[in-house]
Design a protein around this motif. Structure first.
Motif, PDB file in Angstrom:
ATOM      1  N   LEU A 202       0.831  -1.205   0.000  1.00 38.37           N
ATOM      2  CA  LEU A 202       0.000   0.000   0.000  1.00 38.37           C
ATOM      3  C   LEU A 202       0.864   1.254   0.000  1.00 38.37           C
ATOM      4  O   LEU A 202       0.583   2.219  -0.727  1.00 38.37           O
ATOM      5  N   MET A 203       1.934   1.258   0.798  1.00 37.03           N
ATOM      6  CA  MET A 203       2.807   2.429   0.830  1.00 37.03           C
ATOM      7  C   MET A 203       3.523   2.599  -0.512  1.00 37.03           C
ATOM      8  O   MET A 203       3.633   3.724  -1.036  1.00 37.03           O
ATOM      9  N   VAL A 226     -11.708   6.481   0.958  1.00 40.42           N
ATOM     10  CA  VAL A 226     -10.749   6.010   1.952  1.00 40.42           C
ATOM     11  C   VAL A 226     -11.516   5.065   2.870  1.00 40.42           C
ATOM     12  O   VAL A 226     -12.275   5.481   3.745  1.00 40.42           O
ATOM     13  N   GLY A 227     -11.338   3.777   2.605  1.00 41.57           N
ATOM     14  CA  GLY A 227     -12.076   2.744   3.311  1.00 41.57           C
ATOM     15  C   GLY A 227     -12.075   1.483   2.475  1.00 41.57           C
ATOM     16  O   GLY A 227     -11.417   1.418   1.434  1.00 41.57           O
ATOM     17  N   LEU A 236      -6.553   4.408   4.986  1.00 48.06           N
ATOM     18  CA  LEU A 236      -6.337   5.442   5.996  1.00 48.06           C
ATOM     19  C   LEU A 236      -5.007   5.261   6.742  1.00 48.06           C
ATOM     20  O   LEU A 236      -4.238   6.230   6.870  1.00 48.06           O
ATOM     21  N   PRO A 237      -4.675   4.053   7.220  1.00 45.62           N
ATOM     22  CA  PRO A 237      -3.382   3.911   7.920  1.00 45.62           C
ATOM     23  C   PRO A 237      -2.193   4.254   7.020  1.00 45.62           C
ATOM     24  O   PRO A 237      -1.183   4.783   7.505  1.00 45.62           O
ATOM     25  N   ALA A 241       0.461   7.179   7.962  1.00 42.21           N
ATOM     26  CA  ALA A 241       1.883   6.861   8.102  1.00 42.21           C
ATOM     27  C   ALA A 241       2.729   7.678   7.134  1.00 42.21           C
ATOM     28  O   ALA A 241       3.816   8.163   7.498  1.00 42.21           O
ATOM     29  N   ALA A 242       2.252   7.844   5.900  1.00 40.49           N
ATOM     30  CA  ALA A 242       3.016   8.605   4.905  1.00 40.49           C
ATOM     31  C   ALA A 242       3.123  10.074   5.291  1.00 40.49           C
ATOM     32  O   ALA A 242       4.175  10.700   5.122  1.00 40.49           O
TER      33      ALA A 242
END
Length: 541
Positions: A202-203, A226-227, A236-237, A241-242
């Motif tokens: 995801l990142m 976002v979900g 969302l996480p 984090a980014a």
């Protein structure tokens, strides 16, 4: 470019400051706009040793904010079996087999980007994928359907006896056997079985998307879901984090997904999700996305009169009476509501739900494919922003063969009524819906102004691609560019972006030519030469 210079002088072309206003030069100091005006006047304010950016006759514009896109999903798809850059069944099958051969260890073949218009009636078939030795799950370009093979259907236990979910449809052969196309909510029947991306996946997807968007001059966006939706995981996480680590340099608002299978009991959870992003410089989760209907091509867009030839009036995913209650409560809690509305009934239902809400929350309705003329003035009256996706407003196969025949002549003429909305005093923002369509804002502006396909697009060679689609609904370039810059920054509550004005953040884009000085039929030819975020270069061609 050298990094860390205090002063940066842009000269040698023109700068588009804001609606209708231009300057010869712009000075940036400490990441902010210090001055804009005549070159001689601005140059006198520059510090000794100031670095100069020569525009070479091009145009400097504010950084673009895309008001409706899905970058994490786009980044994931770019890393999977990506069909978005090819067109037609033969090309799709070749790309799928190439991907399968180069990823022999993958349990599934998944990805997306296929176009309905490449298939008769808009529908591929499972048999076209059955020569593959693994289950296949490929999301349609607009993310409202998935193409699967027989193996995937078997793994999901989908048979002729499987009922359609309330918010979707299993396409079937004449004998009732599932054909291999899953519409809307039915996508999850297979999509949730596909391998889940890791946190690293995801990142990486978000960072790949950010690099791509910087190359197109996009320095901010609103992520429109976002979900967890259509087999995708919660982003969302990843955004939190980014942003916390400084890796997210663009300014982003996340539109938290409204679970249409639930009701007002989810609002406290949305409030907690919003809190999880508080205090971050580049990300906020202050919007809520409600998808009120589907799309016209599979007859899930909510219309008032039945579709021609097939009957039916589409789906309203949230009961209109309950919708008004939910929106009122979200509004009271200070959320912005970001609607998906394609059919004229969905547009009316969303407008009805916004009666009496606070315009300061900057609510907006995206897509607006069909707007019944009596609803056009309501946008300005209610203080609701029209969120335009201009790239769709052309003659292409999906429009001419899968949409117009089923809408009928009168209703087809109500599509993408940009000029009518403008004349009624509507505020605009604009976006791409990437990866549903090309993220390039220049291509979107070209269509908004010309109502024809940009050269080089996947539909550019379609017989009527250069015949203007409802040409009376064209916008001028100034209005289109303002929608993508000031309009979309405003919708994101980013009041330090969207215009080149003293004190604003120096989010800037250098175009390789000045589209205002060239024929409007050539707008699509403009390319991004450089992109700056806070005065620092993040892309150079």
């Amino acid at each position: 470019m050298t990094m860390g210079m205090t002063d940066l002088l842009f000269r040698g072309g023109r700068a588009f400051l804001a609606a209708g206003a231009f300057a010869e030069a712009v000075l940036v100091r400490d990441g902010r706009i210090a001055a804009a005006g005549a070159e001689a006047d601005v140059a006198r304010l520059a510090a000794p040793g100031c670095e100069t950016v020569d525009l070479n006759g091009g145009l400097l514009i504010p950084g673009v904010t895309d008001a409706h896109m899905h970058p994490v999903q786009a980044g994931l798809e770019r890393a999977k079996c990506d069909l978005s850059e090819v067109y037609g069944l033969d090309a799709y099958i070749a790309r799928i087999h190439e991907y399968a051969a180069s990823h022999p260890g993958h349990e599934w073949i998944d990805g997306g980007g296929w176009d309905m218009s490449a298939f008769p009636g808009g529908l591929p078939h499972r048999s076209q994928l059955d020569s593959l030795d693994r289950p296949v799950y490929l999301i349609q370009r607009d993310h409202h359907a998935a193409w699967v093979n027989t193996r995937a259907l078997e793994l999901a236990g989908i048979t002729r006896d499987t009922p359609d979910p309330a918010d979707g449809r299993i396409e079937r052969d004449a004998d009732g056997t599932p054909s291999g196309v899953l519409h809307e909510g039915a996508m999850d029947l297979v999509g949730l079985l596909t391998p889940r991306p890791t946190e690293r996946d995801l990142m990486d997807a978000l960072m790949d998307a950010q690099r791509h968007l910087f190359s197109l001059g996009i320095t901010g966006w609103q992520d429109a879901i976002v979900g967890s939706y259509a087999g995708s995981d919660d982003q969302l996480p990843t955004y939190v984090a980014a942003a916390a680590s400084g890796r997210l340099k663009a300014r982003v608002v996340g539109a938290l997904w409204w679970d249409r299978a639930r009701g007002a009991e989810q609002i406290p959870e949305l409030i907690e999700r919003r809190k999880s992003a508080e205090g971050l410089e580049t990300f906020r989760a202050t919007s809520v996305k409600i998808m009120q209907d589907g799309i016209t091509e599979n007859f899930t867009a909510a219309v008032i009169e039945p579709y021609c030839r097939c009957g039916g009036t589409g789906l309203s995913y949230v009961d209109p009476v309950l919708l008004k209650e939910y929106v009122a409560e979200l509004d009271r809690h200070g959320f912005q509501v970001h609607f998906h509305a394609i059919g004229e009934r969905a547009v009316r239902e969303t407008l009805d739900s916004l009666e009496g809400t606070d315009p300061a929350n900057r609510h907006h309705i995206a897509h607006l494919q069909i707007v019944e003329p009596s609803d056009v003035p309501r946008f300005a009256r209610l203080g609701v922003t029209a969120n335009l996706q201009p790239l769709w407003a052309t003659h292409h196969a999906q429009m001419d063969e899968l949409t117009i025949p089923f809408l009928g002549e009168e209703r087809s003429a109500w599509q993408y009524p940009f000029a009518d909305l403008l004349r009624a005093g509507t505020r605009f923002c604009a976006g791409s819906d990437w990866p549903v369509s090309n993220a390039d804002p220049i291509q979107g502006m070209h269509v908004a102004v010309n109502r024809t396909e940009p050269g080089g697009s996947v539909h550019a060679d379609y017989p009527t691609a250069q015949t203007p689609f409802l040409p009376g609904q064209r916008l001028d370039l100034d209005t289109a560019l303002t929608a993508y810059t000031a309009g979309s920054a405003w919708i994101n509550h980013d009041d330090e972006a969207g215009a080149i004005a003293a004190g604003n953040r120096a989010d800037l884009v250098v175009l390789d030519r000045d589209p205002f000085a060239e024929p409007q039929a050539d707008i699509w030819r403009a390319k991004v030469a450089m992109t700056f975020v806070g005065g620092e270069p993040v892309y150079q061609a």
